[in-house]
Enzyme design. Structure first.
Site, PDB file in Angstrom:
ATOM      1  N   HIS A 181      24.606  12.966  25.048  1.00 37.58           N
ATOM      2  CA  HIS A 181      24.193  11.642  25.541  1.00 37.58           C
ATOM      3  C   HIS A 181      22.562  11.140  26.044  1.00 37.58           C
ATOM      4  O   HIS A 181      22.823   9.986  26.704  1.00 37.58           O
ATOM      5  CB  HIS A 181      25.259  11.670  26.741  1.00 37.58           C
ATOM      6  CG  HIS A 181      26.937  11.812  26.956  1.00 37.58           C
ATOM      7  ND1 HIS A 181      27.687  10.308  26.440  1.00 37.58           N
ATOM      8  CD2 HIS A 181      28.171  12.068  27.416  1.00 37.58           C
ATOM      9  CE1 HIS A 181      29.011  10.404  26.321  1.00 37.58           C
ATOM     10  NE2 HIS A 181      28.544  11.468  27.077  1.00 37.58           N
ATOM     11  N   MET A 212      45.307   6.874  20.176  1.00 35.77           N
ATOM     12  CA  MET A 212      44.039   7.700  20.921  1.00 35.77           C
ATOM     13  C   MET A 212      44.192   8.293  22.480  1.00 35.77           C
ATOM     14  O   MET A 212      44.227   9.369  22.552  1.00 35.77           O
ATOM     15  CB  MET A 212      43.172   7.138  20.792  1.00 35.77           C
ATOM     16  CG  MET A 212      42.667   6.951  19.445  1.00 35.77           C
ATOM     17  SD  MET A 212      41.579   8.507  18.820  1.00 35.77           S
ATOM     18  CE  MET A 212      40.087   8.412  20.284  1.00 35.77           C
ATOM     19  N   ARG A 269      40.970   5.066  28.927  1.00 34.17           N
ATOM     20  CA  ARG A 269      41.841   3.546  29.807  1.00 34.17           C
ATOM     21  C   ARG A 269      42.704   2.594  28.666  1.00 34.17           C
ATOM     22  O   ARG A 269      43.473   2.573  29.218  1.00 34.17           O
ATOM     23  CB  ARG A 269      40.657   3.586  30.499  1.00 34.17           C
ATOM     24  CG  ARG A 269      40.761   3.085  32.077  1.00 34.17           C
ATOM     25  CD  ARG A 269      40.186   2.615  32.806  1.00 34.17           C
ATOM     26  NE  ARG A 269      40.191   1.783  33.778  1.00 34.17           N
ATOM     27  CZ  ARG A 269      39.306   0.530  33.273  1.00 34.17           C
ATOM     28  NH1 ARG A 269      38.425   0.290  31.803  1.00 34.17           N
ATOM     29  NH2 ARG A 269      39.213  -0.812  33.887  1.00 34.17           N
ATOM     30  N   LEU A 312      43.360   5.736  14.559  1.00 35.55           N
ATOM     31  CA  LEU A 312      42.428   6.106  15.180  1.00 35.55           C
ATOM     32  C   LEU A 312      42.826   4.793  16.590  1.00 35.55           C
ATOM     33  O   LEU A 312      41.967   4.424  17.464  1.00 35.55           O
ATOM     34  CB  LEU A 312      40.781   5.534  15.016  1.00 35.55           C
ATOM     35  CG  LEU A 312      40.324   6.875  13.981  1.00 35.55           C
ATOM     36  CD1 LEU A 312      39.321   6.190  13.102  1.00 35.55           C
ATOM     37  CD2 LEU A 312      40.028   7.952  15.076  1.00 35.55           C
ATOM     38  N   SER A 313      44.040   4.076  16.300  1.00 33.68           N
ATOM     39  CA  SER A 313      44.730   3.412  17.019  1.00 33.68           C
ATOM     40  C   SER A 313      44.291   3.380  18.499  1.00 33.68           C
ATOM     41  O   SER A 313      44.754   4.661  18.575  1.00 33.68           O
ATOM     42  CB  SER A 313      45.584   2.840  16.606  1.00 33.68           C
ATOM     43  OG  SER A 313      46.797   3.665  16.990  1.00 33.68           O
ATOM     44  N   TYR A 322      30.841  -0.319  19.971  1.00 31.87           N
ATOM     45  CA  TYR A 322      31.992  -0.477  20.731  1.00 31.87           C
ATOM     46  C   TYR A 322      32.582  -1.860  19.913  1.00 31.87           C
ATOM     47  O   TYR A 322      34.229  -1.460  19.108  1.00 31.87           O
ATOM     48  CB  TYR A 322      32.086  -0.381  21.639  1.00 31.87           C
ATOM     49  CG  TYR A 322      33.692   0.088  22.297  1.00 31.87           C
ATOM     50  CD1 TYR A 322      34.292   0.979  22.903  1.00 31.87           C
ATOM     51  CD2 TYR A 322      33.758  -0.695  22.623  1.00 31.87           C
ATOM     52  CE1 TYR A 322      35.150   1.375  22.969  1.00 31.87           C
ATOM     53  CE2 TYR A 322      35.222  -1.557  23.726  1.00 31.87           C
ATOM     54  CZ  TYR A 322      35.753   0.461  24.037  1.00 31.87           C
ATOM     55  OH  TYR A 322      37.189   0.411  24.001  1.00 31.87           O
ATOM     56  N   GLY A 325      32.711   4.470  23.640  1.00 34.83           N
ATOM     57  CA  GLY A 325      33.315   4.616  22.847  1.00 34.83           C
ATOM     58  C   GLY A 325      32.935   5.695  21.996  1.00 34.83           C
ATOM     59  O   GLY A 325      33.177   6.083  20.781  1.00 34.83           O
ATOM     60  N   THR A 326      32.151   7.273  22.712  1.00 39.23           N
ATOM     61  CA  THR A 326      32.234   8.217  22.268  1.00 39.23           C
ATOM     62  C   THR A 326      33.085   9.298  21.660  1.00 39.23           C
ATOM     63  O   THR A 326      32.863   9.549  20.635  1.00 39.23           O
ATOM     64  CB  THR A 326      30.968   9.159  23.370  1.00 39.23           C
ATOM     65  OG1 THR A 326      30.856   8.367  24.413  1.00 39.23           O
ATOM     66  CG2 THR A 326      30.768  10.394  22.746  1.00 39.23           C
TER      67      THR A 326
END
Length: 370
Positions: free
Chosen positions: A169, A295, A327, A290-291, A254, A104-105
């Site tokens: 990361h 996105m 994805r 941000l949906s 997430y 969820g970055t």
């Protein structure tokens, strides 16, 4: 007797002065070494590891091989940047978004950037996220031939005005020395995700951007054993943050963002010390921005430039969602990929991690997702 006392006192004073001088010299040398010396990390070549050998035979690039840095997997090229990361000048008002890859970055980056920039959706849609938020260690993931295509993001960050928003990361132990030592305590937002969904998402990430041609069964075995490409192992990466006891960190997941996006936005806003800046209507607009649908459709968030480059050189493999960086955006997709036996092994590792930190109240809301 008097002469002996005088003599003994003289020797004690001289010894004390010598000790003070030695201590000062030692401290000066340690300070100089911390500023100009090399990093303290242990590096091991793991190119011959069976998992790594399989990965290299089924992906594009990284002909130079792989190393572990204090147990974490990286391309050998990361060795060129460890000193620079270690000695990076951190600012007290920095904001770091830290995750294991595919947890969820991008979602959290966009949330933080918008909150810190007065919900400037117009700029968000037109300026690539990687240009707005430097990915600190990205050059260490690239073969040297690609250096001319990607700037040194630490240099980029050095020139940015405060407060900077930075992406990494890296596990906690490999962050810049000033953070690990608490010399500086910038804000860190850590996002985790269920191990099995993370494994599936990283599998598709490697197919899309590294041309991975191996099967998922082999990939899940590499992930379980801690050799599924850079930043592995997953559980140790997450553990490094949970055990850090860092004083200025917000933990979320997430799954939390999927279940209660507005609630997470509110917690992040409070953590960033922005209470009252935005109305309920503003928060609704940000949640809509941000949906998942928005996105996925926004080119500045979809790594379209990177995907186009790898497609042109014949690297990208067609994925199950039409070569999209963002994805499916769902929880539980692992059920479509995992066999029962491998799934149980992941669950056992999750339980072990959860048991280690079940007495830490500040982690209770994130551990229930494991």
């Amino acid at each position: 007797w008097y002469q002996r006392r005088v003599r003994d006192t003289f020797y004690i004073q001289r010894s004390f002065r010598c000790l003070v001088v030695v201590t000062l010299i030692t401290n000066i040398l340690e300070l100089k070494m911390s500023d100009t010396g090399s990093h303290p990390f242990k590096i091991c070549d793991v190119t011959s590891n069976p998992h790594i050998a399989y990965l290299m035979n089924h992906t594009f690039g990284y002909e130079s091989g792989f190393i572990t840095v204090d147990g974490f997997v990286f391309p050998k090229t990361m060795e060129n940047f460890l000193d620079k990361i270690y000695k990076m000048e951190v600012r007290e008002d920095d904001i770091w978004v830290a995750t294991y890859p595919k947890c969820g970055t991008t979602w959290m980056q966009e949330m933080v950037w918008c909150l810190m920039n007065n919900l400037d959706f117009e700029t968000s849609k037109t300026v690539d996220l990687d240009h707005r938020m430097p990915f600190v260690e990205v050059r260490g993931l690239l073969e040297e031939i690609a250096y001319e295509l990607v700037p040194d993001m630490i240099d980029v960050a050095d020139k940015q005005p405060s407060p900077r928003i930075l992406k990494t990361h890296l596990p906690f132990c490999l962050l810049p020395r000033q953070i690990v030592s608490r010399e500086k305590t910038p804000k860190i937002i850590h996002v985790n995700r269920g191990s099995r969904d993370t494994c599936v998402s990283k599998y598709h990430h490697y197919r899309l951007l590294q041309g991975y041609t191996g099967n998922f069964k082999e990939w899940s075995a590499m992930f379980l054993d801690g050799f599924a490409g850079y930043y592995s192992p997953y559980w140790e990466n997450v553990r490094s943050f949970y055990q850090s006891d860092y004083p200025n960190i917000l933990y979320t997941t997430y799954e939390d963002m999927k279940r209660d996006l507005k609630g997470v936005i509110g917690r992040v806003s409070d953590f960033l010390e922005l209470p009252g800046r935005y109305s309920g209507d503003d928060m609704d607009k940000l949640a809509d921005h941000l949906s998942f649908a928005n996105m996925r459709a926004t080119s500045s968030l979809g790594k379209h430039g990177a995907i186009d480059v790898v497609k042109k050189i014949g690297v990208s493999i067609e994925t199950d969602t039409g070569n999209k960086f963002i994805r499916k955006g769902i929880v539980g997709d692992h059920a479509n990929f995992f066999e029962d036996e491998m799934s149980e092994k992941f669950v056992e590792k999750d339980k072990k991690l959860k048991a280690e930190f079940e007495n830490k109240a500040h982690l209770e809301h994130v551990l229930h997702n494991l």
